[in-house]
Motif scaffolding. Structure first.
Motif, PDB file in Angstrom:
ATOM      1  N   THR A  95      46.953  50.211  45.648  1.00 21.01           N
ATOM      2  CA  THR A  95      48.332  49.743  45.818  1.00 21.01           C
ATOM      3  C   THR A  95      49.253  50.908  46.171  1.00 21.01           C
ATOM      4  OG1 THR A  95      48.717  50.091  43.487  1.00 21.01           O
ATOM      5  CG2 THR A  95      48.005  47.883  44.139  1.00 21.01           C
ATOM      6  N   LEU A 120      46.491  32.694  35.062  1.00 19.54           N
ATOM      7  CA  LEU A 120      45.826  32.602  33.751  1.00 19.54           C
ATOM      8  C   LEU A 120      45.734  33.989  33.129  1.00 19.54           C
ATOM      9  CD1 LEU A 120      42.835  30.308  34.788  1.00 19.54           C
ATOM     10  CD2 LEU A 120      45.007  29.612  33.739  1.00 19.54           C
ATOM     11  N   ASP A 121      45.795  34.054  31.799  1.00 20.80           N
ATOM     12  CA  ASP A 121      45.545  35.368  31.209  1.00 20.80           C
ATOM     13  C   ASP A 121      44.052  35.677  31.379  1.00 20.80           C
ATOM     14  OD1 ASP A 121      44.153  34.206  29.122  1.00 20.80           O
ATOM     15  OD2 ASP A 121      45.773  34.403  27.685  1.00 20.80           O
ATOM     16  N   TYR A 122      43.680  36.954  31.224  1.00 21.72           N
ATOM     17  CA  TYR A 122      42.341  37.349  31.654  1.00 21.72           C
ATOM     18  C   TYR A 122      41.225  36.598  30.931  1.00 21.72           C
ATOM     19  CZ  TYR A 122      38.511  40.141  33.453  1.00 21.72           C
ATOM     20  OH  TYR A 122      37.342  40.529  34.067  1.00 21.72           O
ATOM     21  N   GLY A 142      39.898  40.604  45.729  1.00 21.21           N
ATOM     22  CA  GLY A 142      38.873  41.640  45.628  1.00 21.21           C
ATOM     23  C   GLY A 142      38.153  41.564  44.292  1.00 21.21           C
TER      24      GLY A 142
END
Ligand SMILES: CC(=O)N[C@H]1[C@@H](OP(=O)(O)OP(=O)(O)OC[C@H]2O[C@@H](n3ccc(=O)[nH]c3=O)[C@H](O)[C@@H]2O)O[C@H](CO)[C@@H](O)[C@@H]1O
Length: 414
Positions: free
Chosen positions: A100, A265-267, A285
């Motif tokens: 990033t 969603l949370d992980y 990715g």
């Protein structure tokens, strides 16, 4: 008595948090190192959600996002913000993950201050500066500024060597996303969404800039056609907050009873969704790396990928973004058990769940001027008297033996 040295981890987006978390956990086990976390806030909400999943809190948040800012404006603000932290409290090393603007600006700030920089997930390339834009450029800058390049695969190492990156800076470690995935899966996460239990689930994610506009419309059209053709199939789509995607997704898909659109969603819940899914349809990715390790076929809605290993192993497939291709490839996996079984092999070319322990050992050796063997490295035994411990996750099975073939650093759609 060794002096405590500090390592600063810089994180800007959700996937950077997920992939940096295992490294921070491994580094925290080394008593002579203090670990600091700096957030740039490039993905504000997604970042806090991902950090919370791993119980991590940043020491500072530059919180630099502004509406409609240019990439140059963002780069300048990140570089300035990080530079003052490097000046006030210089760490022994800085780590950043991925490609990033946060990573590129961090690498340059470290170079200007001559502070060692370690790049996690080094050597991914499409060979095309326009796709992904600006990430391909960011990757190249980071590799050249790094004194330690942590390549996830041998293919990534080869890509770095082709760019004349010094070989002694490159270490093949595996990808830390597999560490995060296996550690999270071991906690048996639950999916709390009310999804029909009698339907097959397709997990859909899409966020890449290249897919905004017409490609997204084509993909959503294909999803609607698949719903009509397969009444026993349900799509779960955690929608990225970017308005370019969000508005189109809700505009086209919200009326279908076979599509569940949710907030990100949370992980742990995302891992549960991958486990529950029959297949994954994505341009992400991270999902290209994670889903194969869970035995789920991944159809990648791009024309090229910097993660060729999964495609070469046959557990991921590049399908482009046209309505016709997306429909055909999803329908093939839903109707052909043989084609499905050929992709659902449950092998990962991206690591064995021990990447973070290797990276932590390499960082420790560099900043403490030590020579501990790196866990799992060829010919090495685990350190006998150090405080470095291997993570308590089960390694994924090694890929089956393959015919040796030259591994290109990029795969393009046939
Ligand atoms: C556009 C963008 O930001 N791309 C970045 C992203 O790619 P990448 O395409 O991986 O980014 P995603 O936003 O898809 O994030 C993937 C990660 O987030 C998880 N997930 C996804 C959806 C969800 O609702 N909940 C959730 O937890 C996935 O399981 C995965 O671990 O990460 C890379 C670093 O690795 C960066 O270099 C890329 O520049």
């Amino acid at each position: 008595m060794p002096q405590t040295r500090s390592v600063l981890c810089v994180v800007g987006t959700r996937p950077e948090a997920i992939k940096m978390a295992p490294i921070m956990c491994s580094l925290k086990e080394i008593t002579d190192i203090s670990v600091r976390l700096l957030l740039t806030g490039q993905h504000r909400d997604l970042l806090s959600q991902a950090l919370a999943s791993f119980g991590l809190i940043g020491e500072a948040n530059l919180d630099l996002m502004q509406p409609n800012q240019s990439l140059s404006g963002l780069s300048a603000r990140i570089m300035g913000g990080i530079d003052s932290i490097l000046e006030q409290n210089p760490p022994a090393m800085v780590l950043a993950q991925g490609d990033t603007t946060t990573v590129m600006a961090t690498a340059i700030a470290c170079f200007h201050r001559q502070i060692p920089f370690g790049h996690v997930e080094a050597g991914l390339r499409t060979g095309n500066l326009s796709s992904p834009f600006p990430e391909e450029f960011n990757r190249i800058v980071a590799s050249h500024a790094a004194s330690l390049n942590f390549a996830p695969t041998e293919g990534a190492r080869q890509a770095l060597l082709r760019e004349a990156i010094r070989p002694e800076t490159i270490h093949v470690t595996g990808n830390t996303v597999i560490d995060a995935l296996l550690a999270t899966a071991a906690q048996k996460p639950r999916l709390s969404l009310p999804l029909p239990s009698d339907q097959r689930l397709v997990l859909l994610t899409m966020h890449r800039r290249e897919n905004f506009g017409r490609p997204a419309a084509q993909i959503f059209d294909a999803v609607l056609a698949l719903c009509a053709a397969f009444p026993d199939v349900h799509f779960l789509y955690p929608v990225h907050p970017n308005p370019n995607i969000r508005d189109a997704a809700h505009g086209m898909l919200s009326r279908s009873p076979q599509v569940t659109l949710t907030e990100p969603l949370d992980y742990p819940e995302m891992v549960a969704a991958m486990q529950r899914a029959t297949l994954v349809l994505t341009d992400s990715g991270g999902l290209q790396e994670e889903a194969p390790a869970l035995g789920k076929p991944v159809l990648v809605m791009r024309n090229e990928t910097e993660r060729p290993e999964a495609v070469q192993l046959g557990v991921a497939k590049l399908i482009g973004t046209s309505r016709r291709h997306v429909f055909r490839e999803v329908a093939r996996l839903l109707t052909s058990p043989a084609d499905y079984a050929a992709m659902a092999k449950g092998v990962s070319p991206y690591g064995d769940g021990c990447a973070a322990a290797r990276i932590a050992a390499l960082v420790a050796n560099s900043v403490l001027d030590a020579t501990w063997p790196v866990p799992g490295a060829r010919g090495a035994t685990p350190p006998a008297r150090s405080s470095i411990r291997l993570p308590t996750v089960e390694p994924v099975p090694a890929p089956p033996p393959q015919r040796p073939s030259p591994m290109p650093d990029t795969v393009h759609m046939a």
